[in-house]
Design a protein around this motif. Structure first.
Motif, short mmCIF file in Angstrom:
data_model
loop_
_atom_site.label_atom_id
_atom_site.label_comp_id
_atom_site.label_asym_id
_atom_site.label_seq_id
_atom_site.Cartn_x
_atom_site.Cartn_y
_atom_site.Cartn_z
N GLN A 1 0.65 -0.93 0.06
CA GLN A 1 -0.06 -0.04 -0.03
C GLN A 1 0.81 1.36 0.00
O GLN A 1 1.73 1.50 0.85
CB GLN A 1 -0.84 -0.08 1.18
N VAL A 2 0.40 2.23 -0.92
CA VAL A 2 1.24 3.45 -0.78
C VAL A 2 0.93 4.33 0.24
O VAL A 2 -0.44 4.44 0.53
CB VAL A 2 0.78 4.12 -2.32
N VAL A 3 1.91 4.67 0.95
CA VAL A 3 1.91 5.62 2.09
C VAL A 3 2.27 7.00 2.02
O VAL A 3 2.30 7.65 2.54
CB VAL A 3 2.44 5.03 3.59
N THR A 4 3.43 7.15 1.10
CA THR A 4 3.92 8.10 0.65
C THR A 4 3.84 8.39 -0.79
O THR A 4 4.56 7.62 -1.62
CB THR A 4 5.49 8.24 0.99
N PRO A 5 2.81 9.32 -1.46
CA PRO A 5 2.96 9.39 -2.93
C PRO A 5 4.19 10.06 -3.43
O PRO A 5 5.01 10.48 -2.61
CB PRO A 5 1.57 10.45 -2.78
N ASN A 6 4.30 10.22 -4.64
CA ASN A 6 5.48 10.64 -5.42
C ASN A 6 5.99 11.95 -4.51
O ASN A 6 5.26 12.90 -4.52
CB ASN A 6 5.09 10.94 -7.02
N LYS A 7 7.22 11.79 -4.28
CA LYS A 7 8.05 12.97 -3.86
C LYS A 7 9.36 13.07 -4.22
O LYS A 7 9.86 11.87 -4.38
CB LYS A 7 7.49 13.25 -2.48
N MET A 8 10.20 14.16 -4.19
CA MET A 8 11.56 14.28 -4.22
C MET A 8 12.09 13.86 -3.05
O MET A 8 11.86 14.63 -1.67
CB MET A 8 11.85 15.41 -5.06
N MET A 9 13.28 13.15 -2.81
CA MET A 9 14.02 12.81 -1.72
C MET A 9 15.43 13.07 -2.08
O MET A 9 15.89 12.87 -3.09
CB MET A 9 13.80 11.60 -1.02
N ASP A 10 16.21 13.45 -0.93
CA ASP A 10 17.87 13.71 -1.17
C ASP A 10 18.30 12.41 -1.30
O ASP A 10 17.95 11.37 -0.70
CB ASP A 10 18.07 14.39 0.17
N ASP A 11 19.21 12.59 -2.24
CA ASP A 11 20.05 11.17 -2.70
C ASP A 11 20.41 10.58 -1.57
O ASP A 11 20.83 9.30 -1.37
CB ASP A 11 20.92 11.64 -3.74
#
Length: 291
Positions: free
Chosen positions: A43-53
């Motif tokens: 189940q998706v709990v965090t939708p699309n987002k940008m995150m630090d590498d």
């Protein structure tokens, strides 16, 4: 920066990151992803987002597809299979006279493996049990011994506060706690009052610890020597949250204590020494483990 989505495979399990590609996934939707255990539905709990590498373990595995009605039907069938497998395994454990307690069963999404979780006081020779289960279910069998905290997380229940266990309700992972936290929060050191149903220290001891550590930097500990408006004395009790102290003045013989605010006293000798050995758990959002 890397685009990710966060996926959970259990209600209160850890969040794992996957590469969404060019697709957009909304919260609470179900997706099929490839993990080290094969294809799994999560189940998706965090939708699309940008995150630090730096917070992401590369390479990220991609999302295979959005879950179809057939996929969700398979998940339901697996859940029914897990219930049946639990009952069958319990009977076989009794038949083999093994000193072990079956806790939970997980069936792989594609049905290629069934994983049994159990607790035991000692090591258990379950080789014959595995053979018996394999011949019954005609699939790969794996038995995994877990600890009492994992058992509590899987089974769930109510804590002494009357609320569901934190580990079952919302904690993605176990929080390191120590008896020193209970001491610094002026809690009773009676094991029955600071231990959870699992028999280990309660996870909630960690929740206010950071605030206590900040307040204790400014609050003299018990047996500290302070100077008050009525003279010098020794601290016999401190309340960091209230910012209050109970001080026994030098020369006082009748046992009366002076109640004063921390801001009103001057610390001459402080017995409290901040500890730097507390283990700090990573916030769930920073977990960058690959499934």
């Amino acid at each position: 920066m890397t685009e990710i989505i966060g996926v959970r495979f259990k209600k209160s399990g850890k969040t794992y990151y996957f590469a969404p590609g060019e697709q957009q996934f909304a919260r609470d939707t179900h997706v099929i992803v490839e993990t080290s255990r094969g294809l799994e539905c999560g189940q998706v709990v965090t939708p699309n987002k940008m995150m630090d590498d730096r917070r992401v373990v590369q390479p990220l595995k991609p999302v295979v597809r959005l879950a179809t009605p057939e996929d969700l039907k398979r998940v339901q069938d697996n859940e029914k299979r897990e219930k049946d497998a639990l009952q069958i395994c319990e009977k076989k454990i009794a038949a083999h006279k093994l000193e072990m307690k079956l806790v939970d069963v997980e069936c792989a999404f594609d049905g290629s493996k069934i994983l049994f979780y159990f607790t035991a006081d000692n090591r258990v020779d379950f080789r014959e049990l595995v053979k018996d289960l394999a011949s019954t279910f005609r699939t790969r069998i794996e038995l995994r011994q877990i600890g009492v905290r994992d058992e509590a997380k899987m089974l769930g229940g109510l804590g002494i506060c009357g609320r569901p266990f934190c580990c079952t309700a919302f904690l993605g992972g176990f929080i390191p706690v120590s008896i020193k936290m209970a001491k610094e929060q002026n809690l009773s050191l009676n094991p029955t009052k600071i231990s959870g149903s699992c028999g280990r220290l309660m996870c909630c001891l960690k929740y206010e610890q950071e605030m206590y550590e900040e307040l204790l930097k400014e609050t003299p500990g018990v047996d500290s020597i302070v100077s008050t408006s009525k003279g010098r004395g020794k601290v016999v009790e401190c309340s960091p949250l209230k910012g209050q102290l109970k001080v026994k003045l030098d020369g006082e013989q009748n046992g009366e204590l002076l109640l004063c605010q921390v801001s009103e006293v001057k610390i001459i000798k402080n017995t409290y020494r901040p500890a730097n050995n507390h283990t700090v758990a990573e916030p769930e959002e920073t977990l960058a483990e690959k499934a």
